[in-house]
Motif scaffolding. Structure first.
Motif, mmCIF file in Angstrom:
data_model
loop_
_atom_site.group_PDB
_atom_site.id
_atom_site.type_symbol
_atom_site.label_atom_id
_atom_site.label_comp_id
_atom_site.label_asym_id
_atom_site.label_seq_id
_atom_site.Cartn_x
_atom_site.Cartn_y
_atom_site.Cartn_z
ATOM 1 N N ILE A 1 -0.187 7.786 0.197
ATOM 2 C CA ILE A 1 -0.795 8.707 1.184
ATOM 3 C C ILE A 1 -2.288 8.245 1.804
ATOM 4 N N PHE A 2 -2.998 7.560 1.177
ATOM 5 C CA PHE A 2 -4.283 7.133 1.650
ATOM 6 C C PHE A 2 -3.987 6.074 2.534
ATOM 7 N N PRO B 1 -0.603 8.447 -4.458
ATOM 8 C CA PRO B 1 -1.985 8.712 -3.458
ATOM 9 C C PRO B 1 -2.140 7.385 -2.971
#
Length: 135
Positions: A8-9, A5
């Motif tokens: 991704i962010f 994550p």
């Protein structure tokens, strides 16, 4: 597991500072605009950021080679407990050369990201239409 994550962010929000600089929206608007800019081009953005990372690592390693070679040479040829002034000066100069890589890598990263931001903006067209612009 927790790194996925983050990556991704990171890719979605990497352009927020450039949005703030170029268009002067609020902080949350810049995050939203960065997300909209990368949306649909995430893999393209991810692989370009990986390429940037690899080039930066290569440049840093290239500048570190003299430091590594001189350190190995000094370890082989001298007693580890007695470093004279000459040896300390040589190590200082070589470390300085190795540290100079940051003067090339950091501006290279900023310029790459700025140009990549404008490239994505031109590819996406009018992705920011309808968003408020606080000027």
């Amino acid at each position: 597991f927790f790194l996925v994550p983050i990556f991704i962010f990171f890719v979605y929000f990497i352009f927020s500072p450039f949005v703030i600089n170029a268009e002067n929206p609020g902080i949350f608007d810049s995050i939203k605009r960065s997300f909209l800019l990368v949306e649909g081009k995430w893999l393209y953005s991810f692989w370009n950021l990986i390429l940037l990372l690899l080039i930066a690592i290569f440049v840093v390693l290239l500048f570190s080679i003299p430091h590594i070679l001189v350190s190995i040479f000094l370890i082989i040829l001298s007693d580890l407990t007695t470093f004279g002034l000459r040896t300390k000066i040589i190590l200082f100069v070589v470390r300085l050369i190795s540290s100079l890589s940051l003067f090339f890598v950091v501006p290279m990263i900023v310029l790459f990201l700025k140009n990549f931001y404008y490239n994505l903006k031109s590819l996406k067209g009018n992705v920011f239409d309808g968003l408020s612009n606080k000027s």
